[in-house]
Design a protein around this motif. Structure first.
Motif, PDB file in Angstrom:
ATOM      1  N   GLU A 195       0.828  -1.205   0.000  1.00  0.00           N
ATOM      2  CA  GLU A 195       0.000   0.000   0.000  1.00  0.00           C
ATOM      3  C   GLU A 195       0.863   1.255   0.000  1.00  0.00           C
ATOM      4  N   ASP A 250       2.486   1.862  -3.438  1.00  0.00           N
ATOM      5  CA  ASP A 250       1.487   2.351  -4.399  1.00  0.00           C
ATOM      6  C   ASP A 250       1.198   3.826  -4.195  1.00  0.00           C
ATOM      7  N   GLY A 293       5.082   4.114  -6.749  1.00  0.00           N
ATOM      8  CA  GLY A 293       6.036   3.094  -7.166  1.00  0.00           C
ATOM      9  C   GLY A 293       7.468   3.479  -6.853  1.00  0.00           C
ATOM     10  N   LYS A 308      -4.767  -6.779  -4.217  1.00  0.00           N
ATOM     11  CA  LYS A 308      -4.373  -5.771  -5.201  1.00  0.00           C
ATOM     12  C   LYS A 308      -4.068  -6.429  -6.544  1.00  0.00           C
ATOM     13  N   SER A 332      -1.940  -6.577 -10.045  1.00  0.00           N
ATOM     14  CA  SER A 332      -0.640  -6.190 -10.554  1.00  0.00           C
ATOM     15  C   SER A 332      -0.386  -6.928 -11.859  1.00  0.00           C
ATOM     16  N   ASP A 387       5.289  -1.469  -8.797  1.00  0.00           N
ATOM     17  CA  ASP A 387       4.142  -1.117  -7.956  1.00  0.00           C
ATOM     18  C   ASP A 387       4.264  -1.843  -6.623  1.00  0.00           C
ATOM     19  N   GLY A 388       3.267  -1.676  -5.757  1.00  0.00           N
ATOM     20  CA  GLY A 388       3.353  -2.234  -4.412  1.00  0.00           C
ATOM     21  C   GLY A 388       3.507  -3.748  -4.381  1.00  0.00           C
TER      22      GLY A 388
END
Length: 461
Positions: free
Chosen positions: A242, A245, A249, A281, A283, A295-296
């Motif tokens: 989190e 994100d 990034g 999430k 991705s 990204d996370g």
């Protein structure tokens, strides 16, 4: 009737607006009695003289009922100060109103921040239950100038569970209270150490959290490393994903081998797919090696890679790389982004810090400078230690603690405590590894790791 010469001279010598001291004639030719000056006494014509409260001599003006000014204030001037106009009164009211609004806004912001902080899970760590070695006065004085914190990254498949699970990441963070310089040391999760249990058992460092939560894990670090840690922060997969994100990034160079492992193409678990499932999430997999703005989910998967040359050493290095990148971006983030991070991740972490302590540390966010990172132990080897399996062996612990204190605190001539000395001897007895078996590297290359593997084949119990 004409006035006498004396009367004319007397009137000519009086200041304008004053009255004669004696009786005088009226326009009709009659005489008028002088007014009486006793306080509060009425005259024959019903006039009353008023005096200010508290008697005479207080400096306030005295008025008669007909509005006349007393003789001691010529020209009817006010005794002190200027008359406040309506415009000035209105201006003062506006200023007061603005101040009230500002105070109210500040109170609302403090309340909002306090409510957000209350979302954090408060770990049950009693300082009286923590183990801290008997350190000499000089070391105690030195450590008092630093804030030492234990960071635990939990390998839990259920978010929000901070009391159980092995700590996938163990990092000691040391902050110089004067310079705000920050140093981080990753404790390799497979390091063979004293668990600080009643039976004197030894195991991998990450087992301490599973055995007794943050209290046990902190005590393990203090006992083996001569530290005085009393506070911790624990986070799970979701908090890291989190946060990355929200920061937009982080940019990292990924090798072909790392990308294949993250994608689950090497026979191991699909790290990206697993973290997607745990965090909820979405991705995507990587198209081979290259420079990516991860990204996370991808960043968390990258930090978990273990099956490459360097094994846990490289894994710890990747974790520090991700954390360093996050810190760099957070320092450049605007207030809106930081506020979103607070709202999102405060419910995903556990800590022993109070709200007041967090706010105090947050005030210095822009002042903190990450000076350096390292892995521990510096001098090490690998060996299979019975039921514990393959472990990282400090060679020996005493030498490594000396090096750690030099790195964190600049204490080049540190002498470890008797407790650390005794643990070091037990590790040598249980593993057969001494300082002569050490391979020193805090950022191992494949060649360094090959040496470690070669010397680590001879396992002892």
């Amino acid at each position: 009737m004409e006035r006498t010469m004396s009367e004319q001279n007397g009137n000519r010598n009086r200041p304008s607006g004053s009255r004669p001291s004696g009786a005088h004639t009226s326009s009709s030719g009659g005489t008028r009695r002088p007014q009486q000056h006793s306080s509060g006494q009425r005259t024959g014509q019903g006039e009353r003289r008023r005096t200010s409260q508290g008697g005479q001599g207080n400096g306030r003006p005295v008025h008669t009922s007909n509005g006349a000014r007393p003789a001691n204030h010529p020209n009817g001037s006010r005794p002190a100060g200027k008359k406040v106009t309506k415009k000035q009164r209105k201006k003062r009211k506006i200023i007061i109103y603005i101040i009230e609004i500002i105070v109210l806004l500040i109170l609302l912001l403090v309340l909002a921040a306090w409510m957000k902080l209350n979302k954090i899970d408060r770990g049950k760590v009693n300082e009286e239950d923590l183990t801290i070695n008997q350190l000499d006065s000089e070391t105690q004085q030195l450590l008092s100038g630093y804030t030492n914190i234990a960071l635990f990254g939990l390998d839990n498949r259920s978010n929000g569970d901070f009391d159980t699970g092995r700590s996938d990441s163990i990092i000691v963070v040391s902050i110089n209270n004067d310079t705000k310089e920050v140093r981080m040391a990753s404790i390799y999760r497979d390091t063979y150490l004293d668990m600080d249990t009643s039976d004197g058992s030894f195991a991998k460092a990450n087992a301490a959290y599973a055995k007794g939560g943050p209290t046990q894990a902190i005590s393990m670090l203090n006992k083996n490393l001569d530290l005085d840690i009393t506070d911790y922060v624990s986070a799970d997969f979701n908090a890291v994903a989190e946060c990355v994100d929200l920061l937009g990034g982080i940019t990292i160079d990924v090798t072909d081998e790392e990308a294949a492992i993250m994608n689950g193409e090497t026979g191991h678990e699909d790290y990206i797919g697993e973290i997607e499932q745990v965090t909820g999430k979405k991705s995507s997999h990587l198209n081979g090696g290259g420079t990516y703005n991860l990204d996370g989910v991808q960043a968390t998967a990258y930090a978990r890679i273990r099956y490459t040359a360097g094994d846990d050493y490289r894994r710890a290095l990747r974790q520090r790389t991700v954390l360093t990148k996050m810190i760099e971006k957070a320092k450049k983030a605007d207030i809106s982004t930081l506020n979103k991070m607070v709202n999102s991740i405060f419910g995903e972490i556990s800590t022993s810090f109070s709200n007041a302590e967090i706010l105090s540390m947050a005030a210095y966010l822009q002042s903190y400078e990450l000076a350096d990172t390292c892995g521990f132990p510096f001098y090490k080897n690998t060996a299979n230690v019975g039921k514990q399996g393959d472990c990282v062996i400090p060679c020996d612990l005493k030498n490594n603690v000396e090096e750690l204190h030099a790195f964190l605190f600049g204490e080049d001539d540190y002498t470890p405590s008797n407790t650390v000395g005794a643990i070091s001897e037990k590790i040598t007895t249980k593993t057969g590894y001494t300082a002569d078996n050490a391979v020193k590297t805090s950022d191992p290359t494949e060649e360094d790791h090959a040496k470690t593997d070669d010397t680590g084949e001879a396992s002892t119990e």
